[in-house]
Design a protein around this motif. Structure first.
Motif, PDB file in Angstrom:
ATOM      1  N   VAL A   1     -27.685  61.548 -40.952  1.00 48.86           N
ATOM      2  CA  VAL A   1     -28.981  61.200 -41.511  1.00 48.86           C
ATOM      3  C   VAL A   1     -29.008  60.586 -42.994  1.00 48.86           C
ATOM      4  N   ALA A   2     -29.273  59.192 -43.097  1.00 44.37           N
ATOM      5  CA  ALA A   2     -29.260  58.948 -44.498  1.00 44.37           C
ATOM      6  C   ALA A   2     -30.595  59.184 -45.329  1.00 44.37           C
ATOM      7  N   GLU A   3     -31.605  59.183 -44.579  1.00 44.91           N
ATOM      8  CA  GLU A   3     -32.914  59.388 -45.222  1.00 44.91           C
ATOM      9  C   GLU A   3     -34.127  59.735 -44.194  1.00 44.91           C
ATOM     10  N   VAL A   4     -34.917  60.675 -44.703  1.00 40.42           N
ATOM     11  CA  VAL A   4     -36.125  60.987 -43.990  1.00 40.42           C
ATOM     12  C   VAL A   4     -37.384  60.656 -44.759  1.00 40.42           C
TER      13      VAL A   4
ATOM     14  N   ALA B   1     -37.171  57.718 -39.990  1.00 35.93           N
ATOM     15  CA  ALA B   1     -35.965  57.926 -40.592  1.00 35.93           C
ATOM     16  C   ALA B   1     -34.802  57.265 -40.269  1.00 35.93           C
TER      17      ALA B   1
ATOM     18  N   ASP C   1     -27.042  56.545 -41.390  1.00 39.56           N
ATOM     19  CA  ASP C   1     -26.157  55.805 -42.513  1.00 39.56           C
ATOM     20  C   ASP C   1     -25.664  54.519 -41.685  1.00 39.56           C
TER      21      ASP C   1
ATOM     22  N   GLU D   1     -32.820  66.637 -41.720  1.00 37.63           N
ATOM     23  CA  GLU D   1     -32.781  66.627 -43.259  1.00 37.63           C
ATOM     24  C   GLU D   1     -31.754  65.474 -43.416  1.00 37.63           C
ATOM     25  N   ALA D   2     -31.734  64.812 -44.822  1.00 35.73           N
ATOM     26  CA  ALA D   2     -30.928  63.854 -45.120  1.00 35.73           C
ATOM     27  C   ALA D   2     -29.590  64.488 -45.471  1.00 35.73           C
TER      28      ALA D   2
END
Length: 342
Positions: free
Chosen positions: A54-57, A72, A75, A168-169
């Motif tokens: 996960v890169a960003e939420v 979300a 990567d 989570e990121a």
């Protein structure tokens, strides 16, 4: 006599007296009460169909989202690298297929001039088929890489709000793992009932949430029982009902005969000298004037008692203090909640 004479001219109307009142209920459905939970009719438990980090939420629980909004991202580097590699494979496979195709065309010209053997023709056909299969596989891998690149972004399928955020990121996540839940429009109440309760779509039930009480209808019922012998029913609730809130569900499974047994709280009854008889103070049609009514009493059920004659379902009766209120008194009705102490 003196009191009577003094009050004949200067008497002023009494202010309405507050009184706790409750609706007489139908005993046929009084014992069938369950707890249901509100959920969104339109809802989605979202998950990435591909694995990655996960890169960003971009949202939090409770956030309002619009349809198509990015929630979300994974990567993107592994996916872009795979897309580049598979695109290169397609270019090479296309070049190889074109070269084999040109040789096959020259061989076909020679075959028409009887300048090649049948074995050479067969070998060329096999080589051409193999080059074509390699090209098709390369294109499929490129399409899969493009699809994976698109699936690395999680979007809201409809407008609503974020009901749950489970990622989570920096977290590594596999395909199908619940990531974000979105609730959309519409509300319904889920209630689990015993399998012997026969509910039908469209059937009327009563709901209570705090001081709110309303009539609901059965939307649908699961056809199969689970291993514990219960099934889930889905009921209508207002669209502004809070998701996750609980409502009490009263399901009427009564007898379809002409005699209706009414129930009221025992504390609403004024005892009479004759066994099985009593009186209650009910409200007249204006909803404020008290009327003393003779009733016949039946079985006692905890704090409630059956009334077999003298009252109708839905009539409002004074719950407590009826002895101190004279018939004809104007009262200010206050809804009484069972279990409260007036």
């Amino acid at each position: 006599m003196m009191l009577t004479g003094c009050g004949s001219k200067d008497e002023t109307p009494e202010a309405a007296r507050p009184a706790f009142v409750i609706l007489a209920r139908d005993a046929a459905g009084a014992g069938e009460s369950f707890i249901g939970r509100v959920r969104a009719t339109q809802r989605a438990d979202l998950a990435f169909p591909v694995s990655g980090k996960v890169a960003e939420v971009l949202v939090e629980s409770g956030d309002v989202v619009r349809a198509g909004q990015v929630l979300a991202r994974l990567d993107a580097l592994p996916f872009s690298a795979q897309a580049t590699a598979t695109s290169g494979d397609v270019v090479r496979a296309e070049a190889a297929f074109a070269e084999v195709q040109r040789r096959a065309e020259r061989l076909e010209v020679a075959r028409k001039a009887d300048a090649v053997s049948p074995g050479e023709t067969t070998a060329m056909a096999a080589e051409l088929a193999a080059a074509n299969a390699t090209l098709r596989n390369a294109r499929a891998q490129r399409d899969l890489a493009g699809w994976s690149q698109q699936q690395a972004v999680l979007r809201a399928p409809f407008a609503g709000f974020v009901a749950a955020r489970n990622i989570e990121a920096g977290q590594a996540i596999g395909p199908g793992v619940p990531a974000i839940a979105v609730d959309g429009a519409g509300r319904e109440l889920l209630v689990v009932v015993p399998g012997d309760i026969a509910l039908k779509s469209g059937e009327e039930v009563r709901l209570r949430n705090g001081k709110s009480e309303l009539v609901s209808r059965v939307l649908r019922v699961d056809g199969r029982l689970d291993v514990s012998g219960v099934r889930t029913a889905y009921l209508s609730v207002p669209d502004n009902a809070t998701v996750g809130s609980t409502w009490s569900v009263a399901i009427k499974q009564g007898k379809s005969d002409a005699s209706v047994v009414v129930q009221i709280p025992l504390r609403a009854v004024i005892p009479a000298a004759t066994s099985g008889r009593g009186q209650v103070l009910r409200l007249a049609r204006d909803g404020r004037t008290t009327v003393l009514t003779d009733v016949r009493l039946g079985e006692l059920h905890g704090e409630w008692i059956d009334v077999t004659h003298g009252l109708a379902v839905g009539e409002r009766v004074v719950v407590a203090g009826a002895k101190a209120i004279r018939p004809g008194t104007i009262v200010e009705p206050i809804p009484f909640q069972p279990g409260a102490q007036p």
